[in-house]
Scaffold this active site. Structure first.
Site, PDB file in Angstrom:
ATOM      1  N   LYS A 201       3.862  -8.759   5.947  1.00  0.00           N
ATOM      2  CA  LYS A 201       2.624  -8.291   5.308  1.00  0.00           C
ATOM      3  C   LYS A 201       2.780  -8.146   3.805  1.00  0.00           C
ATOM      4  O   LYS A 201       1.804  -8.278   3.056  1.00  0.00           O
ATOM      5  CB  LYS A 201       2.167  -6.991   5.950  1.00  0.00           C
ATOM      6  N   THR A 258      -2.044  -2.791   3.208  1.00  0.00           N
ATOM      7  CA  THR A 258      -1.241  -3.310   2.100  1.00  0.00           C
ATOM      8  C   THR A 258      -1.988  -4.370   1.296  1.00  0.00           C
ATOM      9  O   THR A 258      -1.796  -4.481   0.090  1.00  0.00           O
ATOM     10  CB  THR A 258       0.077  -3.900   2.648  1.00  0.00           C
TER      11      THR A 258
END
Length: 344
Positions: A201, A258
Site C-alpha cells: 500500500k 494511506t
C-alpha cells in the site's frame, strides 16, 4: 470498556524499540491500555524528552504522552524484564537493528512487528527477517497491520487494526494488551496477506500522491486505489495469502487511509514528485521520516517478477524513483498498456 476473551496471559511489561511516529503512537496505545511500557530511542535527547516532558515533538507535535510511558536510549535497560517486544524501526534497517539487539531479547514472549516493507536483496517479509535473524519460532511473531495513521491514533481518534500471527492465541494476547477506548484491534492468522497489504500500500500511496501532484482528481485516485488493490491481491494469491484479507483492514482499509490522507508520508512524497521535485526535495517534505515506498517499490517489483506477477503501478513507481522517468512519462506508459479484461 467491553471485555475481551481471557484465554491467554496478557503481557504487562512491554518494550517498544523505536521512537518514530508509529512506534510512539503504539507505545501510547499500550500505555493507555494499562501496560507498563518502556520505549527505546536511538538519540538520548529524544529519550529524555519522552521521559521527562511527555512529548515527542519531532514526530508527534502537540501530543501529550502518558505519564506512565518510560523511555531510555539504553537498549539493555529498555529490554530488561520485557514480557513482549515491539519492533518499531524502518523495514530496511530491521535486520541490522535486530542483530544488535539479539543477545538482549527475551527468551520467550511475543515479538511484535510494526514495520511494513519487503527487504531489499532477500525479498523477505518482516516476519521472515525476524525469524531468520533471531531463530525464534514463527508463532512468536505478531504483525500489526491496518489503517494506522500514527498522528490520528496518537490524538485518540477511533481506529482499528489487525494483529496477525500463525498462533492465534498469541495474537489474542497482544489484542488484549493493546485494546483501549479508542484503539480496537482484531486478530488474524494470515500473516502473509497482512504483511503484503501493509508493504504494497505504501507504493500505491506514492502513485496516488503523484497523481495529486499532477492535478488529477477523484476518478484517477479511485482508479489507482482499485487497480493497486488488484495487483496486491494477485501477488498475495501467488504467495499463499487468503484473498479475503485484502477486503479487510489490512488490505482495502490500509490502502484507502494511506492513499487518501495528507498525513501519509508516502502520499506526501509522491505528491512532491508529481509537482516536479527531486527525490531529495520530496524526502525533506516528509520531515526526514522514511517514505517506505521509495525502497519497497524496488523490492516488491523484484518479488513480483520472481513470482511472475504483473504489478504495473509498482513497476511505474520504481521507474519514477530509480530509473529517471518523469511523472508524466510513467503516467503515459500506464495508460498506453495493452487493453485487457478487468480481472486478467
Amino acid at each position: 470498556m467491553p471485555e475481551l476473551p481471557t484465554n491467554e496471559t496478557v503481557p504487562q511489561r512491554i518494550t517498544v524499540l523505536g521512537a518514530g511516529s508509529w512506534g510512539t503512537s503504539f507505545a501510547k496505545v499500550l500505555a493507555d491500555a494499562g501496560r507498563d511500557v518502556t520505549m527505546w530511542a536511538r538519540r538520548a535527547e529524544l529519550a529524555e524528552e519522552i521521559a521527562e516532558r511527555g512529548s515527542n515533538e519531532r514526530y508527534l507535535p502537540g501530543v501529550r504522552l502518558p505519564d506512565s510511558l518510560h523511555a531510555t536510549s539504553d537498549a539493555t535497560r529498555a529490554l530488561d524484564g520485557a514480557d513482549a517486544v515491539v519492533l518499531a524501526v524502518p523495514s530496511q534497517t530491521l535486520r541490522a537493528n535486530l542483530s544488535g539487539w539479539l543477545e538482549l531479547l527475551p527468551d520467550s514472549g511475543p515479538l511484535v512487528s510494526l514495520a511494513k516493507g519487503v527487504e531489499l536483496g532477500t525479498l523477505k517479509r518482516m516476519s521472515e527477517v525476524i525469524v531468520e535473524v533471531t531463530g525464534v519460532d514463527e508463532r512468536r511473531v505478531v504483525v500489526v497491520a491496518g489503517p494506522n495513521l500514527a498522528r490520528e491514533i496518537a490524538r485518540e481518534q477511533p481506529s482499528a487494526a489487525v494483529l496477525a500471527c500463525t498462533d492465534h492465541e498469541r495474537a489474542v494476547s497482544i489484542q488484549r494488551a493493546s485494546f483501549n477506548e479508542y484503539f480496537r484491534p482484531y486478530t488474524h492468522t494470515d500473516v502473509i496477506g497482512c504483511e503484503l497489504g501493509g508493504s504494497c500500500k505504501n507504493v500505491i500511496a506514492m502513485a496516488c500522491g503523484v497523481a495529486a501532484g499532477l492535478g488529477y482528481g477523484t476518478n484517477t485516485m479511485a482508479t489507482l486505489i482499485t487497480r493497486g488493490l488488484a495487483e496486491i491481491a494477485r501477488l498475495g494469491a501467488k504467495l499463499g495469502a487468503d484473498p479475503l484479507t485484502f477486503s479487510g483492514l489490512a488490505g482495502v482499509g490500509d490502502l484507502v487511509a494511506t492513499c487518501s490522507s495528507p498525513l501519509s508520508r508516502n502520499r506526501t512524497f509522491g505528491e512532491r514528485l508529481g509537482k516536479g521535485e527531486s527525490l531529495d526535495q520530496a524526502q525533506q517534505a516528509t520531515g526526514g521520516q522514511v517514505a517506505e515506498g521509495v525502497k519497497s517499490c524496488s523490492s516488491i517489483r523484484e518479488l513480483a517478477n520472481e513470482q511472475g506477477v504483473d504489478m504495473p503501478l509498482t513497476d511505474a513507481m520504481h521507474r519514477l524513483c530509480h530509473d529517471g522517468r518523469s511523472p508524466r512519462q510513467v503516467g503515459a506508459e500506464l495508460l498506453g498498456r495493452a487493453k485487457k479484461p478487468e480481472w486478467d
